[in-house]
Design an enzyme around this catalytic site. Sequence first.
Site, mmCIF file in Angstrom:
data_model
loop_
_atom_site.group_PDB
_atom_site.id
_atom_site.type_symbol
_atom_site.label_atom_id
_atom_site.label_comp_id
_atom_site.label_asym_id
_atom_site.label_seq_id
_atom_site.Cartn_x
_atom_site.Cartn_y
_atom_site.Cartn_z
ATOM 1 N N CYS A 52 27.511 20.542 -38.008
ATOM 2 C CA CYS A 52 28.811 20.885 -38.577
ATOM 3 C C CYS A 52 29.357 19.622 -39.230
ATOM 4 O O CYS A 52 28.672 18.600 -39.306
ATOM 5 C CB CYS A 52 29.763 21.434 -37.522
ATOM 6 S SG CYS A 52 30.215 20.272 -36.218
ATOM 7 N N HIS A 104 39.372 20.713 -34.868
ATOM 8 C CA HIS A 104 39.126 19.309 -34.572
ATOM 9 C C HIS A 104 39.103 18.546 -35.883
ATOM 10 O O HIS A 104 39.165 19.129 -36.963
ATOM 11 C CB HIS A 104 37.797 19.126 -33.827
ATOM 12 C CG HIS A 104 36.627 19.754 -34.510
ATOM 13 N ND1 HIS A 104 36.303 21.085 -34.389
ATOM 14 C CD2 HIS A 104 35.705 19.229 -35.358
ATOM 15 C CE1 HIS A 104 35.236 21.359 -35.103
ATOM 16 N NE2 HIS A 104 34.858 20.254 -35.714
#
Length: 661
Positions: free
Chosen positions: A407, A582
């Site tokens: 990611c 995040h």
Amino acid sequence: MTRTADRPNGRGNAKVAVQKFGNFLSSMVLPNIGAFIAWGLITALFIPTGFFPNERLAELVGPMITYLLPLLIGYTGGRLIYDQRGGVVGAIATMGVIVGAPDTPMFLGAMLMGPTGGFVIKKFDQLIEGKIRTGFEMLVNNFSAGILGAALALFAYWIIGPIVAAVTELLTLGVDWLVDTGLLPLTSILIEPGKILFLNNAINHGILTPIGLEQVQETGKSVLFLLEANPGPGLGVLLAFMLFGKGVAKQSAPGAAIIHFIGGIHEIYFPYVLMKPMLLLSVIAGGMSGVFTLVLLNGGLVAPASPGSIIAITAVTPEFLVLLANYAAVLVAATVSFLISATVLKASKETDEDISAATAKMEQMKGKKSSVAGLTAGGVAPTAGAAGTASGSGVMPSNVHKIVFACDAGMGSSAMGASLLKKKVKEADMDITVTNTAISNIPSDAQIIITQEKLTPRAENKAPDAYHISVDNFLSSPEYDRLIENLKSDSGVAEPQVELVEESETDAVGTTPHMAEEEEDSLLLEENIFINQEFATKEEAIRFAGEALVRGGYVEESYVEEMLKREEITTTYMGNNVAIPHGTEAAKKAVIKSGFTVVQVPNGVDFDGESAKLIFGIAGKDGTHLEILSGIAVICAEQENVDELVQAKTAKEVKEIINRS
């Protein structure tokens, strides 16, 4: 997938083994080609026979080839085995062979001692895992690397260095004998078919490059660098298809010729040869004539030409007369290859050529997706066929040993997805490493890469040869089970011994940190669990979770904006009503310590059309958040557990449910 009936025979297994060995050797050399080119340019420009002789600047040549290049190879070899920690020990061990045989460039020694250093420290860490008392980890890690590195350096100095020097000398004498007897062109009988079978890396990077660099030290150049890199044979084949080919093969040949000759990507012509195996005679004869011309005219290079482009060849040619010799070798090889190829094509009675089938055959032999395959078939890459899944791109590799979840930052969604797949891999008793990482840090040996749909193109650019799987739900994607079934049915499934490593989340010396109980408890505190919240937008929810991390002392204030930027890249919605906002990869410097915040939103908040009822704000540092994140992933993989968390009435109840994992 490859079924049992289609398993390769012994010869096929031997070919795969040689391919893997060659790929491993090239994985040590190719990342450092820039350094080789820099050395080659300095050599070509400033040595006494160079374009601009300069005694002072020429002093760079010796230290670079003696120390810099072998140390880079040794470090890279160790890092391939065991990341940063393996690289450091591999470099220390390589220094032993360098000093142990100072008169020989220690490339073979570096290729041996670098991986050996990584292997030794990896096995040591596995041996002591879980046996070091809390607080002593860094002390043990640093001293073990130093002691083992020093021991390997001494071993390399006294034993490996002299042996490698003797072997290199023997190989050099063998090459000199081939040149003196006029037999060097015969090497094309092995090299040209070897290229098409992807067996050339073992010869090129394991033997020719080290011996070539040894010759450069003595004579200022080496013909060995052009035995495999000469683009002439492939160019001749492609020119013949441009004039005498048929169908898609003829249409795609001009573009392939440009990529091959200017870009140096030789594998683009392999399908054209595989389509008509008689063309092997063309490339062999072209290669032989090119080598003969090089020997006759005293051609050669001062460093490897990688990729094998006419531009790279020009850049590492030492002087004008040698440049003319090298160009002549390319021209002669292309001419001979073209004449034989034209004869073969004109004699062919086929009305069309199936370039797509030949490309698929090439990928099957290569064992992975070709980054240029689509260009040989009119811009449409061949599908994975039985080897792939609905969402996969490329050809499913055999003998899978490494799967990577990627990611943007490598701290949230990829870690959760990796945790779930690890569980399934372990249950299936397969010896496959599952790791997670940021896309920018995808390792070169990744075979299967799993990403969110919007991030897949970035991952494909980073690792074009890997098999890519796109998912839109990291928590409950059916692709996990489908992948496990495909791996089970593949002939390459190994014996049951599972090694599960979090590759991207390691401490400074490469080992996954172990949390003390009190440290784990500090990651998720009851005061950071918020019950029964309402938000109008996802941005409002993300900001709330980020500000809670700031108040908890986990991150700096700048982290909140990076959380919002991360959401703009692609959604952090994971599936099953769960989102894990995040920061971006750049935001890692704003993380003070690992921590979580949990925001319960019973009525949900819209995350790009999906309703998130549980929001886990994440800050990760040095991998210390991975253990609890793994537990959250396992809990949230079941919708009933998510529903239970959404219905919880107190922060204590939420924490107890999470801790059940």
